[in-house]
Design a protein around this motif. Structure first.
Motif, mmCIF file in Angstrom:
data_model
loop_
_atom_site.group_PDB
_atom_site.id
_atom_site.type_symbol
_atom_site.label_atom_id
_atom_site.label_comp_id
_atom_site.label_asym_id
_atom_site.label_seq_id
_atom_site.Cartn_x
_atom_site.Cartn_y
_atom_site.Cartn_z
ATOM 1 N N LEU A 132 0.525 -11.673 5.850
ATOM 2 C CA LEU A 132 1.600 -11.363 4.902
ATOM 3 C C LEU A 132 1.053 -10.591 3.706
ATOM 4 O O LEU A 132 1.624 -9.586 3.285
ATOM 5 C CB LEU A 132 2.287 -12.648 4.436
ATOM 6 C CG LEU A 132 3.400 -12.469 3.404
ATOM 7 C CD1 LEU A 132 4.524 -11.593 3.946
ATOM 8 C CD2 LEU A 132 3.936 -13.829 2.961
ATOM 9 N N ARG A 133 -0.083 -11.044 3.187
ATOM 10 C CA ARG A 133 -0.704 -10.357 2.046
ATOM 11 C C ARG A 133 -1.043 -8.910 2.420
ATOM 12 O O ARG A 133 -0.782 -7.982 1.676
ATOM 13 C CB ARG A 133 -1.952 -11.113 1.601
ATOM 14 C CG ARG A 133 -2.627 -10.490 0.379
ATOM 15 C CD ARG A 133 -3.745 -11.362 -0.164
ATOM 16 N NE ARG A 133 -3.171 -12.479 -0.914
ATOM 17 C CZ ARG A 133 -3.153 -13.746 -0.493
ATOM 18 N NH1 ARG A 133 -3.688 -14.079 0.652
ATOM 19 N NH2 ARG A 133 -2.619 -14.685 -1.228
ATOM 20 N N ARG A 134 -1.621 -8.731 3.609
ATOM 21 C CA ARG A 134 -1.974 -7.379 4.041
ATOM 22 C C ARG A 134 -0.732 -6.523 4.213
ATOM 23 O O ARG A 134 -0.688 -5.372 3.797
ATOM 24 C CB ARG A 134 -2.771 -7.406 5.346
ATOM 25 C CG ARG A 134 -3.426 -6.034 5.620
ATOM 26 C CD ARG A 134 -4.038 -5.908 6.974
ATOM 27 N NE ARG A 134 -3.153 -5.723 8.085
ATOM 28 C CZ ARG A 134 -2.328 -4.680 8.274
ATOM 29 N NH1 ARG A 134 -2.209 -3.747 7.377
ATOM 30 N NH2 ARG A 134 -1.593 -4.583 9.349
ATOM 31 N N PHE A 135 0.318 -7.073 4.815
ATOM 32 C CA PHE A 135 1.564 -6.321 5.006
ATOM 33 C C PHE A 135 2.166 -5.925 3.659
ATOM 34 O O PHE A 135 2.604 -4.790 3.471
ATOM 35 C CB PHE A 135 2.588 -7.143 5.791
ATOM 36 C CG PHE A 135 2.223 -7.380 7.237
ATOM 37 C CD1 PHE A 135 1.402 -6.508 7.938
ATOM 38 C CD2 PHE A 135 2.723 -8.492 7.890
ATOM 39 C CE1 PHE A 135 1.075 -6.738 9.265
ATOM 40 C CE2 PHE A 135 2.411 -8.735 9.224
ATOM 41 C CZ PHE A 135 1.578 -7.852 9.906
ATOM 42 N N LEU A 136 2.179 -6.869 2.717
ATOM 43 C CA LEU A 136 2.766 -6.568 1.406
ATOM 44 C C LEU A 136 1.944 -5.513 0.670
ATOM 45 O O LEU A 136 2.508 -4.625 0.017
ATOM 46 C CB LEU A 136 2.911 -7.847 0.580
ATOM 47 C CG LEU A 136 3.945 -8.846 1.107
ATOM 48 C CD1 LEU A 136 3.890 -10.150 0.312
ATOM 49 C CD2 LEU A 136 5.345 -8.259 1.101
ATOM 50 N N GLN A 137 0.624 -5.589 0.772
ATOM 51 C CA GLN A 137 -0.226 -4.566 0.147
ATOM 52 C C GLN A 137 0.020 -3.205 0.786
ATOM 53 O O GLN A 137 0.058 -2.183 0.094
ATOM 54 C CB GLN A 137 -1.698 -4.952 0.247
ATOM 55 C CG GLN A 137 -2.060 -6.099 -0.669
ATOM 56 C CD GLN A 137 -3.450 -6.649 -0.413
ATOM 57 O OE1 GLN A 137 -4.029 -6.486 0.660
ATOM 58 N NE2 GLN A 137 -3.987 -7.347 -1.410
ATOM 59 N N GLN A 138 0.204 -3.186 2.088
ATOM 60 C CA GLN A 138 0.497 -1.924 2.772
ATOM 61 C C GLN A 138 1.853 -1.384 2.322
ATOM 62 O O GLN A 138 2.007 -0.181 2.097
ATOM 63 C CB GLN A 138 0.478 -2.110 4.284
ATOM 64 C CG GLN A 138 0.683 -0.797 5.040
ATOM 65 C CD GLN A 138 0.517 -0.968 6.549
ATOM 66 O OE1 GLN A 138 -0.045 -1.954 7.012
ATOM 67 N NE2 GLN A 138 1.015 -0.013 7.292
ATOM 68 N N ILE A 139 2.837 -2.257 2.175
ATOM 69 C CA ILE A 139 4.157 -1.826 1.711
ATOM 70 C C ILE A 139 4.059 -1.249 0.305
ATOM 71 O O ILE A 139 4.642 -0.200 0.011
ATOM 72 C CB ILE A 139 5.168 -3.003 1.772
ATOM 73 C CG1 ILE A 139 5.514 -3.305 3.231
ATOM 74 C CG2 ILE A 139 6.437 -2.680 0.976
ATOM 75 C CD1 ILE A 139 6.301 -4.588 3.431
ATOM 76 N N ILE A 140 3.288 -1.901 -0.568
ATOM 77 C CA ILE A 140 3.107 -1.378 -1.927
ATOM 78 C C ILE A 140 2.469 0.007 -1.879
ATOM 79 O O ILE A 140 2.901 0.931 -2.564
ATOM 80 C CB ILE A 140 2.257 -2.346 -2.780
ATOM 81 C CG1 ILE A 140 3.073 -3.607 -3.078
ATOM 82 C CG2 ILE A 140 1.802 -1.677 -4.075
ATOM 83 C CD1 ILE A 140 2.247 -4.748 -3.651
ATOM 84 N N GLY A 141 1.444 0.163 -1.042
ATOM 85 C CA GLY A 141 0.818 1.482 -0.885
ATOM 86 C C GLY A 141 1.809 2.512 -0.376
ATOM 87 O O GLY A 141 1.844 3.656 -0.865
ATOM 88 N N ASN A 142 2.628 2.121 0.575
ATOM 89 C CA ASN A 142 3.636 3.042 1.104
ATOM 90 C C ASN A 142 4.668 3.398 0.034
ATOM 91 O O ASN A 142 5.088 4.555 -0.074
ATOM 92 C CB ASN A 142 4.335 2.429 2.323
ATOM 93 C CG ASN A 142 3.411 2.298 3.519
ATOM 94 O OD1 ASN A 142 2.327 2.871 3.568
ATOM 95 N ND2 ASN A 142 3.832 1.508 4.482
#
Length: 163
Positions: A132-142
């Motif tokens: 979840l943390r990785r997905f959220l960080q990726q979403i923030i980057g996107n």
């Protein structure tokens, strides 16, 4: 087909909005109960991490305008969380630092945030939390890669819609 994609995207957007609203509402209530405005928390955390800072440096770190920092300093000084002092080397610069009360508030805020994290992630395995943390960080980057409108683009759009 396009309508189904649009509908799916709106559901995803709505979930983000619902999560944000619910979490912020809970946090707002908790923080006001503690005696601090939630908008002051980044300021509090920055000063606890960096020590004393000039208002100009605080504005730069928090990506806000200097008048916003000035109002924040006044309110936090009135609440007893920060104090001001003149820079020893350059009397034109005023340094802002946390008071003992500000440091105590930081501890209360951190404790509350840690407990909220524990409750929000209740029922998730360590692996799921990591994902979840990785997905959220990726979403923030996107999100950060989404182009912003410039004044010229806004003017062009306005010209197209007014014709």
């Amino acid at each position: 087909m396009i309508k189904a994609e649009w509908s799916e995207n709106l559901r995803f957007f709505s979930l983000f909005m619902e999560i944000n609203k619910a979490y912020m509402s809970k946090c707002y209530g908790q923080m006001t109960h503690l005696g601090i405005h939630p908008g002051q928390i980044p300021f509090l955390m920055l000063l606890s991490e960096k020590g004393e800072m000039s208002q100009k440096d605080i504005a730069g770190e928090l990506h806000v305008k200097p008048p916003t920092v000035n109002v924040m300093v006044q309110r936090m000084e009135k609440a007893g969380f920060v104090s001001r002092r003149q820079d020893e080397k350059d009397q034109r610069i005023t340094r802002i630092c946390l008071t003992e009360k500000g440091l105590q508030m930081r501890e209360k805020v951190v404790s509350c945030v840690v407990e909220n994290d524990r409750l929000v992630l209740r029922g998730f395995s360590d692996t799921e939390e990591c994902l979840l943390r990785r997905f959220l960080q990726q979403i923030i980057g996107n999100i950060n890669s989404i182009p912003e409108y410039t004044d010229a683009q806004s003017q062009e759009k306005e010209n197209l819609t007014s014709d």
